[in-house]
Design an enzyme around this catalytic site. Structure first.
Site, PDB file in Angstrom:
ATOM      1  N   GLY A 165      -7.595  -1.167   6.991  1.00 37.08           N
ATOM      2  CA  GLY A 165      -6.693  -0.187   7.565  1.00 37.08           C
ATOM      3  C   GLY A 165      -6.077  -0.707   8.860  1.00 37.08           C
ATOM      4  N   SER A 166      -5.856   0.188   9.795  1.00 41.57           N
ATOM      5  CA  SER A 166      -5.154  -0.180  11.029  1.00 41.57           C
ATOM      6  C   SER A 166      -5.983  -1.026  11.983  1.00 41.57           C
ATOM      7  CB  SER A 166      -4.671   1.085  11.745  1.00 41.57           C
ATOM      8  OG  SER A 166      -3.671   1.719  10.978  1.00 41.57           O
TER       9      SER A 166
END
Length: 634
Positions: A326-327
């Site tokens: 993810g981020s």
């Protein structure tokens, strides 16, 4: 008509027979003398040795297994002595009747019978197998009084492995179990058969397996004179066993406990590393299991519960579970852009809230966009559009080569088995992964998703923590390790496991400072600010949310089935100016990183830096902002 012989003729015949008999007797005695000479003189050494072997029996002395302790000396694995009741099936006429009779003297449960049956299936009939372990003094006395009734049944003093902390750290420590055919093959390959005479157990998982040679020790022997019935008469000579060495870990058990309690009943993993040495401070995988279940041979019911559980407690999520980052991938993407010259810190974009590529609408996590976004803001506010464009400008080949430098997609080489290499996507990887030509082609749209840590990206929490620690250490990458030093059981001397720098990544200090400043901003004013509000220390972090189930553009809702919710992630290091700890957190199906993972990281850093014990489970923050778009961000 019979012929009459004279006395002289009869005497001659008699003397002839006597001569023949004497000659035969002489030949026989000659043969016996020759045989005696052959046995007593020519083969003296051989038969003397055989006779001595029959008279003297070598009894192996099993060494004490080494202890395993955390960095502060807390014992995580130890030994104790107890009596076990054992049966040799080949020497028992009626096994069921014998067990029934034994059960009147010793408490034998159905699980004991099932375990014996399982061991019989795995062992040879002439081996001694336990029917009951750890007998009480009263049970020992009752059996000894009736021992004559049970041929083939013996009472033996055995050393047992004990894990006093139960399930805490079980994925690190592992467990021991009875030696099976596969273990025997491995022992023979290592030419260690003599050292395992009399040994019934061996390391099966975790450090117990990885450091088996250190922990086992050297088997000793006792020369015992025996009578014709094989009973010991006296001890002649004794070569004592050498105990196994002790392992002292880099793990801080208190920190490990803080982490496990912070998760509560949630599934997930956390890895915390010392950036300046590679020493692992905590390695948590939840749910966990009790390694004591395996010591005596795990009961079938217990094994079924562990093996069929939907939560998969036997899987080491920290080492073996591979998840989209993810981020949390964005700081590394930003650093790759600086190193490759694709971006400068002040270079900004205008974010309309989406990125169009090949007719596909890649949405940002914030409707309407973040406005003008430079690198600092892209990290602090986790702007997806910034990284969509960056990924498109860099291309998949540059992304793969640069991210590989930080260890993504490669095993770290940690001193424990079971580590996954994860997936660092590239066109070459896709060709190896898929068989059909139409599946092997790399599409530009796939590169866009890679930029925000989605798509084919899949890494372990160890890899993520390792990369974070490398950034915290200024680009110096150390090999992660769990053992701090090995302590000799003979003289208490220590063999240190020195930090091993794998490489130094050539990163300009100003580029590192840009990333560090952005990650500090995350915890001060960005997606991690709520979790770190009021912290008396400065930390650097990044939230992440990894998509599990595509919503096809629909809005994320907490009402979605729990196991279809996004994974929550968080990376951090602290203190930001001189980091002593770097970590990566995953909460499976935890929703947003800021909601579930960041509060856990806060409790861990509070304890490690301030000695502050948490009051309980790390609370989720339902007010934390996150994304529910098809392209997941924070």
């Amino acid at each position: 008509m019979s012929v009459m012989r004279t006395p002289e003729q009869e005497l001659a015949r008699f003397r002839g027979r006597l001569a023949v008999a004497g000659a035969v007797a002489l030949v026989c005695f000659g043969l016996l003398a020759a045989r005696f000479f052959y046995l007593q003189v020519l083969r003296y050494d051989y038969y003397s040795t055989r006779a001595e072997d029959n008279r003297i029996s070598l009894v192996p002395i099993v060494p004490n297994r080494g202890l395993i302790m955390d960095r502060n000396g807390t014992v995580l694995a130890r030994n104790y002595s107890a009596y076990t009741l054992e049966i040799t099936p080949s020497r028992v006429a009626d096994l069921e009747a014998t067990i029934e009779a034994l059960s009147t003297l010793v408490d034998i449960q159905p699980k004991d019978r099932k375990r014996l049956k399982k061991l019989m299936d795995e062992s040879k009939s002439f081996e001694s197998l336990p029917i009951r372990n750890r007998l009480s003094d009263e049970e020992v006395a009752r059996f000894i009084a009736q021992r004559y009734r049970f041929p083939g049944v013996e009472l033996k003093a055995r050393l047992f492995r004990d894990y006093p902390m139960g399930s805490f750290g079980s994925h690190i420590i592992g467990y021991i179990g009875r030696i099976n055919d596969r273990d025997l093959e491995r022992i023979e390959e290592n030419e260690d058969s003599a050292n395992y005479r009399g040994t019934d157990h061996i390391g099966k998982a975790g450090l117990e397996k990885s450091y088996e040679r250190e922990l086992h020790g050297l088997t000793g022997f006792e020369e015992v004179e025996v009578d014709s019935g094989g009973r010991a008469v006296r001890a002649l000579r004794r070569t004592p066993a050498t105990p196994g060495n002790n392992l002292v870990l880099t793990i801080d058990l208190k920190l490990q406990e803080v982490v496990e309690k912070a998760f509560g009943n949630r599934r997930g993993a956390l890895v915390a590393i010392e950036p300046g040495s590679g020493g692992v401070l905590a390695l948590v995988s939840l749910p966990t299991f009790d390694p004591n279940l395996f010591v005596d041979g795990i009961a079938p019911q217990d094994w079924d519960e562990l093996n069929t559980s939907p939560d998969h407690p036997m899987v080491n999520r920290a080492l073996n579970g591979a998840y989209p980052p993810g981020s949390t991938f964005k700081p590394f993407m930003a650093l790759a852009a600086l190193m490759s010259g694709k971006r400068t810190p002040g270079q900004a974009i205008s974010d309309p809230g989406f990125f169009d590529f090949g007719g596909h609408h890649f949405r940002d996590d914030k409707a309407g966009g973040h406005g003008t976004v430079d690198m600092y803001k892209s990290i602090v506010q986790s702007c997806d559009t910034y990284y969509y464009r960056l990924a498109n400008d860099m291309g998949i080949d540059l992304i793969a080569s640069t991210m590989g430098v930080f260890g993504f997609g490669s095993r770290t080489g940690i001193d424990i088995e079971g580590e996954s290499s994860g997936v660092l996507p590239s066109p070459e990887w896709k060709k190896r992964r898929f068989k059909k030509p139409e599946q092997q082609k790399w599409f530009g749209g796939e590169t866009i998703s890679i930029g925000i840590g989605q798509g084919y990206n899949a890494y372990t929490m160890l890899q993520l923590a390792h990369a974070t620690a490398t950034v915290a250490a200024g680009g110096v990458m150390f090999k992660p390790h769990l053992v701090k030093y090995i302590e000799s059981a003979k003289d208490s001397s220590r063999r240190m496991i020195e930090p091993q720098p794998i490489k130094t990544i050539p990163i300009k200090p100003e580029h590192l400072e840009t990333i560090r400043r952005g990650m500090i901003g995350v915890n001060r004013e960005g997606t991690g600010a709520r979790a770190f509000a009021g912290a008396p220390y400065v930390s650097a972090g990044k939230t992440g949310t990894a998509q599990v189930y595509s919503l096809k553009g629909a809005k994320y809702s907490a009402k979605i089935a729990e196991r279809l919710r996004d994974h929550a992630l968080f990376i951090a290091f602290a203190p930001a100016d001189k980091p002593t700890i770097a970590l990566a957190v995953l909460v499976e199906n935890g929703g947003f990183g800021a909601q579930s993972a960041a509060p856990i990281a806060r409790q861990v850093l509070d304890y490690y830096l301030l000695g502050k014990l948490p009051a309980g489970v790390a609370p989720e923050d339902p007010g934390a902002e996150g994304s529910a778009e098809e392209s997941t961000g924070d």
